[in-house]
Design an enzyme around this catalytic site. Structure first.
Site, PDB file in Angstrom:
ATOM      1  N   CYS A  73       1.949  -2.020  15.556  1.00 42.74           N
ATOM      2  CA  CYS A  73       1.944  -1.781  14.116  1.00 42.74           C
ATOM      3  C   CYS A  73       1.299  -2.929  13.351  1.00 42.74           C
ATOM      4  CB  CYS A  73       3.384  -1.584  13.637  1.00 42.74           C
ATOM      5  SG  CYS A  73       3.517  -1.432  11.847  1.00 42.74           S
ATOM      6  N   CYS A 126       7.018  -4.347  15.799  1.00 49.43           N
ATOM      7  CA  CYS A 126       6.637  -3.350  16.807  1.00 49.43           C
ATOM      8  C   CYS A 126       5.198  -3.672  17.237  1.00 49.43           C
ATOM      9  CB  CYS A 126       6.736  -1.940  16.245  1.00 49.43           C
ATOM     10  SG  CYS A 126       8.387  -1.573  15.626  1.00 49.43           S
ATOM     11  N   CYS A 161       3.169   8.477   0.717  1.00 49.23           N
ATOM     12  CA  CYS A 161       3.795   7.584   1.696  1.00 49.23           C
ATOM     13  C   CYS A 161       3.956   6.218   1.037  1.00 49.23           C
ATOM     14  CB  CYS A 161       2.883   7.511   2.913  1.00 49.23           C
ATOM     15  SG  CYS A 161       3.399   6.319   4.131  1.00 49.23           S
ATOM     16  N   SER A 213      12.196   6.736   6.930  1.00 48.54           N
ATOM     17  CA  SER A 213      11.844   6.517   8.335  1.00 48.54           C
ATOM     18  C   SER A 213      12.374   5.158   8.771  1.00 48.54           C
ATOM     19  CB  SER A 213      10.315   6.552   8.472  1.00 48.54           C
ATOM     20  OG  SER A 213       9.939   6.251   9.802  1.00 48.54           O
ATOM     21  N   CYS A 226       6.798  -6.926   7.546  1.00 49.75           N
ATOM     22  CA  CYS A 226       7.932  -6.350   8.263  1.00 49.75           C
ATOM     23  C   CYS A 226       8.374  -7.327   9.334  1.00 49.75           C
ATOM     24  CB  CYS A 226       7.556  -5.020   8.900  1.00 49.75           C
ATOM     25  SG  CYS A 226       8.967  -4.228   9.725  1.00 49.75           S
ATOM     26  N   HIS A 285       9.420   6.559  19.711  1.00 46.01           N
ATOM     27  CA  HIS A 285       8.269   6.003  20.459  1.00 46.01           C
ATOM     28  C   HIS A 285       8.488   5.768  21.947  1.00 46.01           C
ATOM     29  CE1 HIS A 285       6.816   5.686  16.453  1.00 46.01           C
ATOM     30  NE2 HIS A 285       7.278   4.499  16.178  1.00 46.01           N
ATOM     31  N   CYS A 307       0.222   2.433   8.838  1.00 44.65           N
ATOM     32  CA  CYS A 307       0.930   1.516   7.953  1.00 44.65           C
ATOM     33  C   CYS A 307       0.423   0.086   8.054  1.00 44.65           C
ATOM     34  CB  CYS A 307       2.441   1.645   8.146  1.00 44.65           C
ATOM     35  SG  CYS A 307       3.190   0.834   9.527  1.00 44.65           S
ATOM     36  N   GLU A 361       0.805  -1.221   0.000  1.00 40.29           N
ATOM     37  CA  GLU A 361       0.000   0.000   0.000  1.00 40.29           C
ATOM     38  C   GLU A 361       0.837   1.269   0.000  1.00 40.29           C
ATOM     39  OE1 GLU A 361      -2.194  -1.262   3.323  1.00 40.29           O
ATOM     40  OE2 GLU A 361      -0.942  -0.177   4.716  1.00 40.29           O
ATOM     41  N   GLY A 384       6.969  -1.934   6.056  1.00 36.62           N
ATOM     42  CA  GLY A 384       8.349  -2.404   5.977  1.00 36.62           C
ATOM     43  C   GLY A 384       9.370  -1.470   6.591  1.00 36.62           C
TER      44      GLY A 384
END
Ligand code: SAH
Ligand code: SF4
Length: 350
Positions: free
Chosen positions: A122, A119, A108, A194, A115, A219, A336, A87, A162
């Site tokens: 996420c 985290c 974006c 990022s 990934c 974070h 994401c 996406e 990712g």
């Protein structure tokens, strides 16, 4: 399956040697007119078009779903050549100003399918890592989105699915094509990478030429809190991560940004903010506070408005710039990995 044209060096495209202008024409179709097939390249001779069609694929991504409208954040779900879903999110600077085509457009983009970093908050990490994107698949999102938007995006952020620094060689190749005047031609300073904090790769990135920007998904201000929500912190704790960022800041003479998702009762204590202030001062970083976006199946919540304000005030009092990002697209799964996750859940019988 034929290779994607943009994954093959131009020297191996084997264009007619006697017609050196063909490469320029081809590039115009790809990078200025955002063509999705060789067939539509009307000023190339038909035999050359069919020769290219027989040897290469052009479009790396095919749109399967677009959520949102032209004036607001639009989320695009793509299908890749191997069927993987991916996406990108198109974000106009001033959504709501109907018909305003001059508004700046940020895209974006994703760097991997899934990934590996897991985290806790996420959606992208929920089903693990599947594969790296190729350079053509990264660039393809920009070309595909430009086709949908009718123009080239002004800014690019690697904040989709990712971990871009876990795919560094392809990331660098894609950045080269994205910034080169022979490619998409977006200025490097309009590109933001990022990372969740891969310290050695941050130092590698510092050596890559170009004035692109770095955002660190921090974070948390302390290892204790960061360990709880970001497994990567056990490998690269803050005492390794912050010095690596310092190397980047020195090499590039560029400010970095801390991304900070606010999670109720987890990382929203003012004491945590005071720890972030210390890192921000050391790196001259500014801070983006992002109230958590709900992910189906995850137990987290965003803090209350007063708690968000209290957290932000710590930065204001310390003279560190910290803005609360009222993310657009909360209503269209714009964090994401969320749209892909939903799509795969409905596609697969459970
Ligand atoms: N892997 C890289 C880049 C992709 S994530 C990284 O972590 O930086 C891009 C951003 O989306 C990160 O700042 C990430 O923390 C944020 N994000 C992930 N899940 C989110 C959620 N549920 N709500 C708000 N932001 C989220
Ligand atoms: Fe991966 Fe970034 Fe999501 Fe963490 S926040 S799981 S590193 S995509």
């Amino acid at each position: 399956m034929n290779p994607l044209l943009l994954d093959v060096p131009a020297t191996e495209w084997n264009l007619p040697a006697a017609e050196p202008w063909r490469q320029k024409q081809l590039r115009e179709w790809i990078f200025q007119k955002f063509a999705s097939s060789f067939a539509e390249m009307s000023n190339l001779p038909a035999p050359l078009r069919s020769d290219l069609t027989g040897r290469f694929r052009l479009a790396a991504v095919e749109p399967v779903k677009i959520q949102g409208s032209e004036d607001t954040t639009r989320k695009i779900l793509w299908r890749l050549g191997d069927g993987s879903l991916l996406e990108s999110v198109l974000i106009p600077a001033n959504p709501g100003r109907a018909g305003d085509r001059s508004a700046r457009l940020t895209l974006c983009i994703s760097s991997q399918v899934g990934c590996a970093y897991g985290c806790r908050f996420c959606a992208s990490g929920l089903e693990g890592w599947r594969r790296n994107l190729t350079a053509a698949e990264i660039v393809g999102q920009v070309l595909g989105a430009a086709r949908i938007a009718g123009r080239r995006p002004d800014n690019l952020v690697f904040m989709g699915m990712g971990e871009p620094l876990a795919n560094l060689p392809r990331l660098c190749a894609a950045m080269e094509t994205l910034t080169s005047p022979e490619g998409v031609g977006i200025g490097a300073r309009h590109l933001t990478v990022s990372t969740s904090g891969l310290a050695p790769q941050i130092e590698e990135l510092a050596k890559v030429p170009g004035q692109f920007r770095l955002a660190l998904s921090l974070h948390a201000g302390t290892n204790q809190t960061r360990d709880k929500i970001m497994p990567v912190n056990r490998k690269y704790p803050l005492e390794k991560l912050i010095p690596a960022c310092e190397v980047f800041v020195r090499a590039k003479r560029k400010m970095i940004t801390f991304e900070y998702i606010l999670l109720k009762d987890l990382n929203d204590d003012p004491a945590e903010a005071r720890a972030v202030v210390r890192h921000a001062r050391r790196l001259h970083a500014k801070v983006n506070l992002i109230p958590y976006n709900n992910v189906e199946g995850l137990p987290y919540e965003r803090p209350t408005e007063p708690a968000i304000r209290r957290f932000q005030k710590v930065f204001r009092d310390a003279g560190v710039e910290a803005t609360v990002r009222r993310e657009k697209g909360h209503d269209i799964d714009a964090a994401c990995g969320q749209l892909r996750l939903r799509e795969e859940k409905t596609a697969l019988p459970s």
